[in-house]
Design an enzyme around this catalytic site. Structure first.
Site, PDB file in Angstrom:
ATOM      1  N   HIS A   9       0.864  -1.183   0.000  1.00 13.79           N
ATOM      2  CA  HIS A   9       0.000   0.000   0.000  1.00 13.79           C
ATOM      3  C   HIS A   9       0.898   1.229   0.000  1.00 13.79           C
ATOM      4  CE1 HIS A   9      -3.846   2.127   0.788  1.00 13.79           C
ATOM      5  NE2 HIS A   9      -3.019   3.026   1.315  1.00 13.79           N
ATOM      6  N   CYS A  10       0.716   2.082  -1.008  1.00 11.14           N
ATOM      7  CA  CYS A  10       1.620   3.223  -1.190  1.00 11.14           C
ATOM      8  C   CYS A  10       0.928   4.523  -0.764  1.00 11.14           C
ATOM      9  CB  CYS A  10       2.042   3.314  -2.655  1.00 11.14           C
ATOM     10  SG  CYS A  10       3.157   4.698  -2.988  1.00 11.14           S
ATOM     11  N   PRO A  11       1.488   5.239   0.206  1.00 11.84           N
ATOM     12  CA  PRO A  11       0.892   6.525   0.608  1.00 11.84           C
ATOM     13  C   PRO A  11       1.008   7.595  -0.472  1.00 11.84           C
ATOM     14  CG  PRO A  11       2.996   6.168   1.726  1.00 11.84           C
ATOM     15  CD  PRO A  11       2.673   4.895   1.016  1.00 11.84           C
ATOM     16  N   ASN A  62      -2.070   6.871  -2.273  1.00 18.31           N
ATOM     17  CA  ASN A  62      -3.204   6.586  -1.388  1.00 18.31           C
ATOM     18  C   ASN A  62      -4.004   5.403  -1.921  1.00 18.31           C
ATOM     19  OD1 ASN A  62      -4.836   6.998   0.883  1.00 18.31           O
ATOM     20  ND2 ASN A  62      -6.294   8.271  -0.266  1.00 18.31           N
TER      21      ASN A  62
END
Length: 229
Positions: A90-92, A95
């Site tokens: 999961h990549c911030p 998002n």
């Protein structure tokens, strides 16, 4: 460079990369990463590998959080609260999860950021090597220009190195057929004997490799019809 043709050329080239970067980022943010659909009715998992249940795939597992069957390499994201097919992480930055259906756009985003950072470094270095004879010679202007160039150079170097490292990891994960989660779990490559070009085509599409850099078309995949019971 003000009175030469290089000025307009650099403006067009730089902003073209910015446009492609923005498109790739938007696609990565808004695209479905490969969400496993939820069942319309409550499922009985007591006979998961039975043909009568409609889920005859012996390598499928059950997600106790989503309460549904999930195909191989799908993992539950605690942030998205859903199972994602071939989830990498999961990549911030976007998002969103990086999964089966949007990894192509995430890689494009990384490539364009690296290109833009390299482009900025080259422009700053050229501005230092070749003096601008028509520029303002006031001390305050020179100092502000120097400060701006140093900040831009440091920012470009740091972002370029960081993004390039992530890009290399992503490419290695694809050609090695092992996502980041699978690397942590030490499960090994999923299909160790599959050609690397075929693995890249699964992520980027089956069109010409030059088209892999354009954030226009996605990768069409046939979803399992037996997923929703």
């Amino acid at each position: 460079m003000q009175n030469s043709l290089w000025g307009p050329i650099n403006v067009v080239a730089f902003n073209t990369v910015v446009f492609l970067l923005a498109m790739a980022h938007l696609k990565a943010v808004l695209s479905d990463p490969g969400t496993v659909p939820l069942p319309q009715t409550r499922l009985d998992f007591s006979d998961i590998h039975s043909v009568e249940t409609g889920c005859e795939h012996v390598d499928w597992t059950v997600c106790t959080r989503c309460e549904t069957y999930r195909p191989p390499r799908a993992h539950h994201c605690r942030i998205c609260q859903r199972c994602i097919r071939r989830m990498d992480h999961h990549c911030p930055w976007i998002n969103n999860c990086v999964g089966e259906r949007n990894q192509k756009y995430f890689i494009q985003f990384l490539i364009y950021v690296a290109i833009l950072a390299s482009y900025a470094i080259v422009l700053v270095v050229i501005s230092w090597i070749y003096e601008c004879k028509d520029c303002n010679e006031e001390l305050s202007v020179k100092q502000s220009k120097l400060l701006h160039c140093i900040i831009l150079l440091l920012e470009s170097v740091l972002f370029g190195m960081f993004v390039s490292a992530i890009l290399v990891e992503q490419i290695q994960a694809i050609v090695g057929d092992e996502t980041y989660i699978e690397q942590v779990q030490q499960t090994g490559p999923y299909r160790p004997h599959k050609p690397k070009l075929a693995l890249l085509s699964e992520v980027c599409g089956r069109q010409h490799p030059i088209m892999w850099l354009l954030p226009c078309t996605g990768v069409h995949r046939k979803l399992d019809a037996s997923l929703i019971l």
